[in-house]
Design a protein around this motif. Sequence first.
Motif, PDB file in Angstrom:
ATOM      1  N   ALA A  69       0.723  -1.253  -0.035  1.00  0.00           N
ATOM      2  CA  ALA A  69       0.058  -0.068  -0.031  1.00  0.00           C
ATOM      3  C   ALA A  69       0.829   1.361  -0.060  1.00  0.00           C
ATOM      4  O   ALA A  69       0.253   2.490  -0.090  1.00  0.00           O
ATOM      5  N   GLY A  70       2.256   1.118   0.259  1.00  0.00           N
ATOM      6  CA  GLY A  70       3.096   2.177   0.228  1.00  0.00           C
ATOM      7  C   GLY A  70       4.697   1.924   0.460  1.00  0.00           C
ATOM      8  O   GLY A  70       4.806   0.769   1.162  1.00  0.00           O
ATOM      9  N   VAL A  71       5.414   2.608  -0.024  1.00  0.00           N
ATOM     10  CA  VAL A  71       6.970   2.441   0.155  1.00  0.00           C
ATOM     11  C   VAL A  71       7.577   3.864   0.430  1.00  0.00           C
ATOM     12  O   VAL A  71       7.417   4.652  -0.122  1.00  0.00           O
ATOM     13  N   CYS A  72       8.506   3.511   1.356  1.00  0.00           N
ATOM     14  CA  CYS A  72       9.298   4.645   1.653  1.00  0.00           C
ATOM     15  C   CYS A  72      10.697   4.319   1.636  1.00  0.00           C
ATOM     16  O   CYS A  72      11.031   3.195   2.217  1.00  0.00           O
ATOM     17  N   ARG A  73      11.444   4.877   0.587  1.00  0.00           N
ATOM     18  CA  ARG A  73      12.959   4.645   0.299  1.00  0.00           C
ATOM     19  C   ARG A  73      13.775   5.369   0.939  1.00  0.00           C
ATOM     20  O   ARG A  73      14.171   6.345   0.420  1.00  0.00           O
ATOM     21  N   GLY A  74      14.374   5.086   2.077  1.00  0.00           N
ATOM     22  CA  GLY A  74      15.515   5.697   2.859  1.00  0.00           C
ATOM     23  C   GLY A  74      14.835   6.563   3.894  1.00  0.00           C
ATOM     24  O   GLY A  74      13.816   7.247   3.930  1.00  0.00           O
ATOM     25  N   MET A  75      15.492   6.544   5.331  1.00  0.00           N
ATOM     26  CA  MET A  75      15.687   7.283   6.249  1.00  0.00           C
ATOM     27  C   MET A  75      16.758   7.832   6.858  1.00  0.00           C
ATOM     28  O   MET A  75      17.767   6.973   6.656  1.00  0.00           O
ATOM     29  N   THR A  76      16.632   8.867   7.339  1.00  0.00           N
ATOM     30  CA  THR A  76      18.156   9.463   7.723  1.00  0.00           C
ATOM     31  C   THR A  76      18.409   8.831   9.056  1.00  0.00           C
ATOM     32  O   THR A  76      17.654   8.324  10.020  1.00  0.00           O
ATOM     33  N   PRO A  77      19.721   8.443   9.145  1.00  0.00           N
ATOM     34  CA  PRO A  77      20.262   8.135  10.681  1.00  0.00           C
ATOM     35  C   PRO A  77      19.819   8.745  11.641  1.00  0.00           C
ATOM     36  O   PRO A  77      19.618   9.818  11.596  1.00  0.00           O
ATOM     37  N   HIS A  78      19.354   7.781  12.758  1.00  0.00           N
ATOM     38  CA  HIS A  78      18.955   8.225  14.088  1.00  0.00           C
ATOM     39  C   HIS A  78      17.368   8.908  14.204  1.00  0.00           C
ATOM     40  O   HIS A  78      16.971   9.597  15.054  1.00  0.00           O
ATOM     41  N   THR A  79      16.905   8.636  12.878  1.00  0.00           N
ATOM     42  CA  THR A  79      15.255   8.613  13.067  1.00  0.00           C
ATOM     43  C   THR A  79      14.824  10.062  13.146  1.00  0.00           C
ATOM     44  O   THR A  79      14.455  10.307  14.409  1.00  0.00           O
ATOM     45  N   LEU A  80      14.720  10.744  12.330  1.00  0.00           N
ATOM     46  CA  LEU A  80      14.044  12.232  12.326  1.00  0.00           C
ATOM     47  C   LEU A  80      12.524  12.188  12.618  1.00  0.00           C
ATOM     48  O   LEU A  80      12.032  11.465  11.853  1.00  0.00           O
ATOM     49  N   TRP A  81      12.313  12.880  13.657  1.00  0.00           N
ATOM     50  CA  TRP A  81      10.703  12.959  13.890  1.00  0.00           C
ATOM     51  C   TRP A  81      10.115  13.486  12.616  1.00  0.00           C
ATOM     52  O   TRP A  81       8.798  13.210  12.401  1.00  0.00           O
ATOM     53  N   SER A  82      10.489  14.397  11.807  1.00  0.00           N
ATOM     54  CA  SER A  82       9.950  14.728  10.664  1.00  0.00           C
ATOM     55  C   SER A  82       9.698  13.804   9.660  1.00  0.00           C
ATOM     56  O   SER A  82       8.502  13.773   8.900  1.00  0.00           O
ATOM     57  N   GLU A  83      10.584  12.781   9.301  1.00  0.00           N
ATOM     58  CA  GLU A  83      10.371  11.679   8.692  1.00  0.00           C
ATOM     59  C   GLU A  83       9.306  10.767   9.321  1.00  0.00           C
ATOM     60  O   GLU A  83       8.519  10.401   8.501  1.00  0.00           O
ATOM     61  N   VAL A  84       9.457  10.596  10.327  1.00  0.00           N
ATOM     62  CA  VAL A  84       8.368   9.634  11.248  1.00  0.00           C
ATOM     63  C   VAL A  84       6.930   9.950  10.996  1.00  0.00           C
ATOM     64  O   VAL A  84       6.097   9.252  10.492  1.00  0.00           O
ATOM     65  N   LEU A  85       6.780  11.478  11.018  1.00  0.00           N
ATOM     66  CA  LEU A  85       5.289  12.040  10.964  1.00  0.00           C
ATOM     67  C   LEU A  85       5.070  11.958   9.337  1.00  0.00           C
ATOM     68  O   LEU A  85       3.842  11.651   9.301  1.00  0.00           O
TER      69      LEU A  85
END
Length: 369
Positions: A69-85
């Motif tokens: 239903a969806g794909v995110c390709r890549g997250m910044t190390p140490h897991t940024l809140w902005s990307e989580v949201l």
Amino acid sequence: MTNDQETYRCALPDTPPHISYGIPFYESCAKHVNETFDAKRVYIIASGSLSRDTDNITKLEDALGDKVAGVCRGMTPHTLWSEVLEITHEAREAKVDLIITCGAGSLTDGAKVIALALANNASNADDLDTMHLGRNHNVIHTEIKAPTIPIVSIPTSLSGGEYTRGAGATDDRNHRKRLFREPCQGPLLVILDPQLTTTTPDSVWLSSGIRAVDHCVEAMCSLSSTPSAVKRATKGLKALVPGLLRCKANKTDLEARLACQLGVIDAIAAVFVEKVPLGASHGIGHQLGPLGVGHGETSCIMLPAVCKYNFPINSAQQNNVSKIFWDDEMVKNVLHNHGLKEQKADLSDCLKAIIKELGLPGSLEAWKL
């Protein structure tokens, strides 16, 4: 249970998650999405490098078909809140019923916080700010709802976060890393595929392995340790250190890679199942991380220094760890090759030699190079 060469069992007796290994990760994932979780709408959080440089994420998508239903390709190390949201919003709109991570530890942490955010209808940083531990690590937020969407993790590093419930994520408004614990939930299934991990850069694979070694060492050297914690950590060290050295010598040694992956379980259990408090190496590492130093690299830099500093108060415990190294023929040869002698070298010296043999940075100065 073993079926069609797949091993499927609890990672630890009667304790989630289950682990699966022995068949390709995409086959295992498709099987359990259908049979174990009966999921219909799956969201994949995929490693950026796996997405760009290999066809592994395509294999996973193909295996899952129209369930994706969806794909995110890549997250910044140490897991940024902005990307989580951002992913939380996409997953909520897609009405997902399962989250899959394929990559290193930051993705796993991200999935845990995303599942927590979905359960509590969080949509902005202020919402997340109400759910982390903050300064009081003893607070249990009983008003926060537990996640209901399960997570499947396909790790490509040795950080071990897939075996814990808690997660770290960085508030990019102030660069502070916050811890999310209960009622945060970890993955219910971890899929181990040594072949997949050959795509992981050596710097990440080996340094995250030292992170797992750090768990073992701090569990064994803690003045609050227990015999059962020492037993688990000893088992983990005996798998991890020779395994990492073999991986360094031969990137395609799949037996060594699986040994490392299984060793991580004992390393994590020594701390989190046995409830042994972590020490200064991890504590300082959590401060270095948001400044850009990788999870594993913080352990490469800090663990030998912390052991050297603490030696006067826990020398007996440290000497027990050193003995494990000297009793292994491969590790002993490495230590000798770095000019160490068993009767004179302390644990810090041994760790420095192993880290140097693996080609990893032993100081912030070396990390910058």
